[in-house]
Design an enzyme around this catalytic site. Sequence first.
Site, PDB file in Angstrom:
ATOM      1  N   ASP A  37       0.855  -1.177   0.000  1.00  0.00           N
ATOM      2  CA  ASP A  37       0.000   0.000   0.000  1.00  0.00           C
ATOM      3  C   ASP A  37       0.895   1.231   0.000  1.00  0.00           C
ATOM      4  OD1 ASP A  37      -3.243   0.375   0.886  1.00  0.00           O
ATOM      5  OD2 ASP A  37      -1.975   2.139   1.084  1.00  0.00           O
ATOM      6  N   ARG A  42      -0.824   3.470   7.178  1.00  0.00           N
ATOM      7  CA  ARG A  42      -1.606   2.225   7.143  1.00  0.00           C
ATOM      8  C   ARG A  42      -0.686   1.015   7.328  1.00  0.00           C
ATOM      9  NH1 ARG A  42      -6.205  -0.698   7.908  1.00  0.00           N
ATOM     10  NH2 ARG A  42      -6.841  -1.940   6.116  1.00  0.00           N
ATOM     11  N   THR A 123     -14.256  -2.889  -8.659  1.00  0.00           N
ATOM     12  CA  THR A 123     -15.473  -2.839  -9.451  1.00  0.00           C
ATOM     13  C   THR A 123     -15.307  -1.843 -10.597  1.00  0.00           C
ATOM     14  OG1 THR A 123     -16.768  -3.336  -7.485  1.00  0.00           O
ATOM     15  CG2 THR A 123     -17.952  -2.441  -9.384  1.00  0.00           C
ATOM     16  N   CYS A 263     -20.049   1.172  -3.036  1.00  0.00           N
ATOM     17  CA  CYS A 263     -20.561   0.330  -4.130  1.00  0.00           C
ATOM     18  C   CYS A 263     -21.888   0.833  -4.697  1.00  0.00           C
ATOM     19  CB  CYS A 263     -20.730  -1.113  -3.652  1.00  0.00           C
ATOM     20  SG  CYS A 263     -19.179  -2.020  -3.507  1.00  0.00           S
TER      21      CYS A 263
END
Length: 427
Positions: A37, A42, A123, A263
């Site tokens: 990443d 993080r 997606t 989403c």
Amino acid sequence: MNDVNLENLKIAVIGLGYVGLPLAVEFGKIRTVIGFDINQKRISELKFGKDRTLETSEKELGDAKFLTFTTNINDLSAVNCFIVTVPTPIDAQKRPNLSPLLNASKTVGRMLKKGDIVIYESTVYPGATEEDCVPVLEEFSGLVFNQDFYCGYSPERINPGDKDHRLTTIKKVTSGSTPEIADVVDALYNEIITAGTYRADSIKVAEAAKVIENTQRDLNIALINELAIIFNKMGIDTQAVLEAAGSKWNFLPFRPGLVGGHCIGVDPYYLTHKSELVGYHPQIILAGRRLNDEMAVYIVSQLTNEMIKKSIQIKGANVLVMGLTFKENCPDLRNTRVVDVIHELKQKGCYVDVYDPWVDKQEALHEYEIMPVEVPEQGSYDAVILAVAHDKIREMGVRKIRSFGKETHLLYDLKYIFPANQTNIRL
């Protein structure tokens, strides 16, 4: 296809958010995996066993004994299977923003070698993998697609905050750029997915299947939102109608509300964008999207109309919004539409406090310039809006929540948390 097979795959997961980390953890229990990443904070937190998304526990991170984390691209030199799990957002004009995906493809392309496989989980619209990402991989690697390297697509189905439907217990759609690669990709995911896999006929079929999953949900919610508006004008309780209709076995149990998240509120725009590129202007999908995008305006107008009836001054009113995340019982703030309600209230001249026991306050400040209150002040608010059905909010009970209101106040229950006779307004 060189000598790449299931046994000698060395995996890197590119992007360690809500999708990538659980995937890296599951593979890291049985295989050597590098979690990559670009966010150093993080990576540092994950190395200490902390996952701020709360999708994996400290124990689960510890169980992934073969998983390491890095921000250094050079650590990917030995990898021959890259799994890309970066976000695919939309821009201010509701157009697909492929920048994270294309940047990740550049990173992978720089490390790509002959025989490698790149699997995308993000997606996208049908064709994005082969028409948008592959050219970037070719450009930055100098290799030829389906001759020197290969691709797969296996769309994510992560449901943030859901402790019952986890990565391993949701059937996984898989696909590959050649029949042989499709076999390898399918077998790879079958190592960790206990629910099994569904092998799609092609990458485009897999891409299309994913994007219509959320488009279908979006349209169903839009229908219920429109029905709620109609029933409210008729003075009929929407939940009572839905419960009565739900006594039939095949009635779909959707509820009205704000449609946000990474989403449902985003994916339909990917499909409509591609549709328009091929010469068809979608009508039903965009109509549903428009209605869902405008729900905040309706909600605030409903509230202010009731405030007028109660002789509550709108300008200068203090309003408490309880819940900021896009769904209950998770800290996920991505594309939350609660911010639209807050914006509309402020446009009307209201002062707004936000309370959410799940959110990282600094993240809320950074993303939306909203600093949630630690504890709502007793007797301070002209209106209280229950925007997210967190268990921690539900467990307060209606008496405690009403104690935040002034002697004359309104309680607007967007999520049907309490019975109709205990609230003033419901969607």
